[in-house]
Design a protein around this motif. Structure first.
Motif, short mmCIF file in Angstrom:
data_model
loop_
_atom_site.label_atom_id
_atom_site.label_comp_id
_atom_site.label_asym_id
_atom_site.label_seq_id
_atom_site.Cartn_x
_atom_site.Cartn_y
_atom_site.Cartn_z
N LYS A 86 0.82 -1.21 0.00
CA LYS A 86 0.00 0.00 0.00
C LYS A 86 0.86 1.26 0.00
CE LYS A 86 -3.62 2.40 2.59
NZ LYS A 86 -4.49 2.39 3.79
N ASP A 87 1.96 1.22 0.76
CA ASP A 87 2.83 2.39 0.84
C ASP A 87 4.27 1.95 1.09
OD1 ASP A 87 2.92 1.67 3.55
OD2 ASP A 87 1.34 3.09 4.08
N GLY A 88 5.15 2.93 1.27
CA GLY A 88 6.55 2.62 1.45
C GLY A 88 6.84 1.82 2.69
N GLU A 89 6.15 2.10 3.76
CA GLU A 89 6.38 1.37 5.01
C GLU A 89 6.02 -0.10 4.86
OE1 GLU A 89 7.98 2.46 7.72
OE2 GLU A 89 8.32 4.20 6.42
N ALA A 90 4.90 -0.37 4.20
CA ALA A 90 4.49 -1.76 3.99
C ALA A 90 5.50 -2.50 3.12
CB ALA A 90 3.11 -1.79 3.35
N LEU A 91 5.99 -1.82 2.09
CA LEU A 91 6.97 -2.44 1.20
C LEU A 91 8.25 -2.77 1.96
CD1 LEU A 91 7.84 -1.32 -2.43
CD2 LEU A 91 9.62 -2.03 -0.84
N LYS A 92 8.75 -1.81 2.70
CA LYS A 92 10.02 -2.01 3.41
C LYS A 92 9.92 -3.12 4.45
CE LYS A 92 10.48 2.52 4.13
NZ LYS A 92 11.03 3.85 4.49
N GLN A 93 8.80 -3.14 5.16
CA GLN A 93 8.65 -4.15 6.19
C GLN A 93 8.53 -5.55 5.58
OE1 GLN A 93 8.97 -3.24 9.51
NE2 GLN A 93 9.30 -5.46 9.62
N GLY A 301 -0.07 5.81 -3.41
CA GLY A 301 -0.82 6.92 -4.02
C GLY A 301 -1.18 6.71 -5.47
N ARG A 302 -0.63 5.67 -6.09
CA ARG A 302 -0.88 5.45 -7.51
C ARG A 302 -2.33 5.05 -7.80
NH1 ARG A 302 4.40 4.58 -6.34
NH2 ARG A 302 5.97 4.92 -7.99
N LEU A 303 -2.89 4.18 -6.97
CA LEU A 303 -4.27 3.75 -7.19
C LEU A 303 -5.26 4.89 -6.94
CD1 LEU A 303 -4.28 0.12 -5.73
CD2 LEU A 303 -4.27 0.83 -8.13
N ARG A 304 -4.93 5.75 -5.99
CA ARG A 304 -5.78 6.92 -5.76
C ARG A 304 -5.79 7.82 -6.99
NH1 ARG A 304 -3.09 8.92 -1.93
NH2 ARG A 304 -2.12 10.70 -2.98
N ALA A 305 -4.62 8.00 -7.59
CA ALA A 305 -4.53 8.83 -8.80
C ALA A 305 -5.33 8.22 -9.95
CB ALA A 305 -3.07 9.00 -9.20
N ALA A 306 -5.38 6.90 -10.00
CA ALA A 306 -6.10 6.23 -11.09
C ALA A 306 -7.59 6.54 -11.08
CB ALA A 306 -5.87 4.73 -11.00
N LYS A 307 -8.09 6.98 -9.94
CA LYS A 307 -9.52 7.25 -9.81
C LYS A 307 -9.87 8.71 -10.04
CE LYS A 307 -10.43 3.40 -6.62
NZ LYS A 307 -9.14 2.74 -6.80
N GLU A 308 -8.85 9.55 -10.29
CA GLU A 308 -9.09 10.98 -10.54
C GLU A 308 -8.93 11.26 -12.02
OE1 GLU A 308 -7.71 14.05 -8.05
OE2 GLU A 308 -7.24 12.72 -6.36
N ASP A 309 -9.94 11.91 -12.60
CA ASP A 309 -9.96 12.13 -14.05
C ASP A 309 -8.69 12.79 -14.57
OD1 ASP A 309 -12.38 10.93 -14.40
OD2 ASP A 309 -13.55 12.77 -14.32
N LYS A 310 -8.21 13.78 -13.87
CA LYS A 310 -7.02 14.50 -14.33
C LYS A 310 -5.74 13.74 -14.01
CE LYS A 310 -8.74 18.53 -15.79
NZ LYS A 310 -8.52 19.07 -17.15
N LEU A 311 -5.61 13.30 -12.75
CA LEU A 311 -4.34 12.74 -12.28
C LEU A 311 -4.01 11.39 -12.89
CD1 LEU A 311 -4.39 13.79 -8.53
CD2 LEU A 311 -3.18 14.87 -10.43
N LYS A 312 -5.01 10.71 -13.43
CA LYS A 312 -4.75 9.40 -14.02
C LYS A 312 -3.80 9.50 -15.22
CE LYS A 312 -9.06 8.44 -14.78
NZ LYS A 312 -10.34 7.84 -15.21
N ALA A 352 3.74 15.52 -5.41
CA ALA A 352 2.43 15.80 -4.79
C ALA A 352 1.69 14.51 -4.46
CB ALA A 352 1.59 16.66 -5.73
N LEU A 353 1.75 13.56 -5.37
CA LEU A 353 1.01 12.31 -5.18
C LEU A 353 1.69 11.37 -4.20
CD1 LEU A 353 0.04 11.54 -8.88
CD2 LEU A 353 -1.50 12.20 -7.06
N LEU A 354 3.01 11.30 -4.26
CA LEU A 354 3.72 10.26 -3.54
C LEU A 354 4.39 10.75 -2.27
CD1 LEU A 354 5.47 8.73 -6.69
CD2 LEU A 354 3.24 8.15 -5.75
N ASN A 355 4.59 12.07 -2.17
CA ASN A 355 5.30 12.58 -1.01
C ASN A 355 4.49 13.62 -0.23
OD1 ASN A 355 7.90 12.31 0.34
ND2 ASN A 355 8.17 14.49 -0.07
N GLY A 356 3.55 14.27 -0.88
CA GLY A 356 2.71 15.22 -0.17
C GLY A 356 2.68 16.59 -0.80
N MET A 357 1.59 17.32 -0.54
CA MET A 357 1.37 18.62 -1.16
C MET A 357 2.29 19.71 -0.58
SD MET A 357 -0.79 18.18 -3.54
CE MET A 357 -1.31 19.85 -3.93
N ASN A 358 2.81 19.53 0.61
CA ASN A 358 3.69 20.56 1.18
C ASN A 358 4.92 20.77 0.32
OD1 ASN A 358 2.10 21.26 3.37
ND2 ASN A 358 2.99 19.69 4.70
N ASP A 359 5.52 19.68 -0.15
CA ASP A 359 6.69 19.82 -1.02
C ASP A 359 6.29 20.33 -2.40
OD1 ASP A 359 8.72 19.02 0.75
OD2 ASP A 359 8.17 16.92 0.48
#
Length: 722
Positions: A86-93, A301-312, A352-359
């Motif tokens: 699901k995310d980086g933590e799950a992959l690493k563990q 964040g990739r699957l979330r992007a797949a559900k947005e008309d623009k971000l896909k 924005a998608l993978l690290n966050g909107m602040n950056d």
């Protein structure tokens, strides 16, 4: 590093002062377009090839879960195991637990941006595992302690002398800065890593749902060794890399090498479907052993992007990094100033998608919006458009800074206030104005006019001159309503006068709707869509009342805003959507309209002799409105001028609205390159079709080449009319 503890301006200035970096990037930026063009010279229809990549990827993202299920089933059927992280933590563990279970101590890695994305190496090393990068570029930056500065060429920011220094430190001996020698040293040093590794970790350029295969496209062969020699192979692949069938790999393999490195095909193309036998050393002998294959499907964040008309649209990316190779900002400062792992415009979106909107909020402003990236992207991703979309989402969620919000709502959205302030500015600028230019500014404003002069606000705006230049046309062919835009109205009113002169000479009735204001592009660019709609409605009402056959623009930015952005602004509002659709259909850009009319009249006859005149393609004109041949036809037929083409005529001049002011330190080097190409072609006059480009280039010429004049195409044509 988050935006809160970064000084972006300082980092930019440091990179601008790095002569080694600038030299490497300049050489690559000059060589890349030539290599890419040569690689594509035998492709009959490049656009059709790009369409095939885009369409296949669009179809895939619409059923990404189905494709992922099929891919997993096929990998499993061939003896592999699939884990969905699901995310980086799950992959690493998961990966660490696998290493513990299998007794893994040594890991050999091939290049993988997904692992860079989550800082996997650092995590594994903290857990006591030995991890070695085997891609030459990745190995270099790992021993240098750097992050990748490019998705394909991670060490592009270093030269051979710097690399030799890092090699010497790593290998504890003097290594000469000879490229062939250093490659041989790396080959010898890394050879044992393949043989001694308990696990090999690779990325993947694509994963095929039809047969569970992964594709690896490399130039060094290390990925093939990492995938075959260690007894355990782990593949880390993002959902966006999945494709339905093996046939779908063809357009990727036809575009990825050409766009990434200018090659018809890379040195190694590996397809791996299921675990192959591995070679392991037992009792001094190399023996075959059954290999284990683990595939990690990475979300983050990739699957979330797949559900947005623009971000896909990000699923259309094949990670060729060609967008970086042509980006004016990237080729100045490299990738490290973008803060996270991914650089450039596509990097801002992925961040924005993978690290966050602040950056994202800080680095997104470094996109100049020139669209060279979109023009070259194999998947036709609208990178600037996605950045504007994410800006709008940020504003919707968090609002604008107070000062910006106040200016937008109380000035730009209020035509009378806005125009009165511009009239006051024309008076207040007097102490700093020489002729029509501001060449020097006091105090902390001085830097703005250091390497370029700034245009002065005209004493009399075009709207106050329009009655004097409007003629009564008997039996006019059409009624034209002129949208001047801020620059023509208040900075370059003489362009408006030329537009009227040319169009009235064509027996067209001209009207100027007094209630028109700014087109709203600056507001749209900042993501304030609510205020943008208010401005757009004012303009729509003004031009509906004009009851014209066409709305004429001599500014491509304004034309594109009306033709495309206004339509997008009101897509969810049936009433206003219908109203703007009718007006958008009547939008016309001046040079393309006049070229068509002159062609009908037989006026487009090439002239020879006279002043040499060249042409700069505005980004909005060429890549937004796809207009580029028409201005050239008009200039080539202008008596008293001889048209000459300049190199890189469509490279951005560095203005890009507020970017040219806020990031003057980046805008100026881009402008200097443009001025240099103008001088090199030997032109006496540079013609433009965009007032914003005129503003930028005029200021640069005044400081760097005052003997070269600049004129709008409308002024050139108007000169010919008695």
């Amino acid at each position: 590093m988050t935006s809160s503890n970064r000084n972006l301006k300082q980092e930019i200035n440091e990179k601008l002062m790095d002569e080694t970096l600038r030299g490497a990037l300049n050489r690559f930026a000059a060589a890349y377009p030539i290599a890419r063009a040569k690689a594509y010279e035998n492709v009959d229809d490049i656009d059709a090839l790009r369409n095939s990549v885009r369409d296949m990827k669009r179809d895939t993202v619409e059923r990404i879960e189905e494709i992922a299920d099929q891919f997993e089933a096929q990998v499993t059927a061939r003896g592999g195991k699939v884990f969905r992280a699901k995310d980086g933590e799950a992959l690493k563990q998961y990966l660490y637990n696998l290493c513990q279970e299998k007794g893994v101590k040594r890991i050999a890695k091939s290049k993988s941006m997904a692992t860079e994305e989550i800082h996997l190496n650092h995590f594994l090393e903290e857990k006591g595992l030995y991890v070695k990068e085997t891609d030459l570029g990745e190995w270099i930056i790992s021993i240098a302690g750097h992050k990748p500065s490019h998705m394909v060429m991670p060490a592009i920011h270093l030269d051979r002398n710097q690399v030799a220094k890092y090699f010497s430190q790593e290998l504890h001996k003097d290594v000469e800065p000879d490229i062939a020698l250093m490659v041989q040293e790396a080959r010898v040093t890394l050879r044992d890593e393949f043989l001694l590794a308990d696990m090999g970790i690779t990325g993947a350029n694509f994963g095929i749902a039809e047969n569970g295969a992964i594709g690896l496209v490399t130039n060094e062969g290390n990925a093939r060794l990492v995938a075959t020699l260690p007894p355990i192979q782990v593949v880390i692949i993002g959902y966006e890399k999945l494709i339905p069938t093996i046939k779908d790999a063809v357009p990727i393999l036809s575009t990825l090498p050409r766009n990434a490195t200018g090659q018809l095909m890379t040195s190694y193309m590996s397809m791996i479907s299921g675990p192959a036998p591995a070679l392991v050393k037992k009792d001094g002998q190399w023996v075959e052993q059954e290999k284990e294959l683990y595939v990690i499907l990475f979300d983050n964040g990739r699957l979330r992007a797949a559900k947005e008309d623009k971000l896909k649209q990000i699923y259309q990316c094949v990670r060729c990094a060609s967008c970086l190779n042509v980006c004016p900002v990237y080729t100045l400062v490299g990738g490290h100033v973008y803060g996270h792992i991914y650089a450039g415009g596509i990097g801002a979106i992925l961040t924005a998608l993978l690290n966050g909107m602040n950056d994202f909020k800080q680095i997104n402003e470094m996109c100049i919006g020139c669209r060279r990236c979109t023009e070259i992207c194999p998947g036709k991703i609208d990178i600037p458009g996605l950045i504007e979309y994410l800006r709008a989402k940020t504003v919707e969620q968090e609002g604008l800074p107070f000062g910006v919000k106040a200016v937008f709502e109380n000035v730009l959205a209020n035509r009378k206030v806005f125009h009165n302030l511009l009239r006051l500015a024309s008076i207040g600028q007097k102490p700093f104005t020489t002729g029509r230019l501001i060449r020097h500014l006091p105090l902390f404003f001085a830097g703005l006019a250091k390497d370029r002069s700034l245009p002065a606000v005209a004493d009399t705006p075009f709207r106050d001159r329009v009655k004097m230049v409007t003629k009564q046309v008997k039996k006019p062919k059409k009624r034209i309503a002129f949208f001047s835009g801020c620059n023509i109205d208040f900075v370059f009113p003489e362009i408006g006068e030329s537009v009227y002169k040319v169009l009235q000479d064509l027996n067209l009735e001209m009207v100027f709707p007094e209630a028109q204001s700014c087109c709203g592009k600056p507001v749209i660019g900042m993501g304030d869509l609510e205020t943008a709609r208010k401005i757009a409605k004012q303009n729509i009402l003004a031009f509906e009342e004009a009851k014209a056959d066409y709305i004429m623009f001599a500014c491509p930015t304004c034309a594109e805003t009306w033709h495309l952005a206004y339509v997008e602004l009101f897509k969810d509002d049936p009433e206003w959507s219908k109203r703007i659709a009718k007006l958008a259909h009547s939008v016309r850009e001046f040079t393309s309209f006049v070229a068509s009319e002159y062609d009908k009249l037989g006026r487009l006859k090439k002239t020879v002799g006279g002043q040499k005149i060249t042409y700069h393609d505005s980004c909005h004109m060429k890549r937004g409105l796809t207009i580029y041949t028409e201005p050239r036809k008009l200039l080539a037929s202008a008596p008293g001028y001889e048209f000459v083409e300049m190199q890189d005529s469509d490279k951005c001049c560095g203005m890009a609205g507020a970017f040219g002011i806020k990031y003057a330190e980046l805008s100026m080097p881009i402008l200097k390159k443009k001025i240099d190409t103008i001088k090199e072609c030997g032109a006496d006059v540079i013609a433009v079709g965009c007032p914003a480009c005129m503003m930028q280039i005029q200021g640069g010429l005044d400081k760097q080449a005052p003997n070269i004049k600049i004129k709008h195409v409308a002024e050139i044509i108007a000169e010919q009319i008695k």
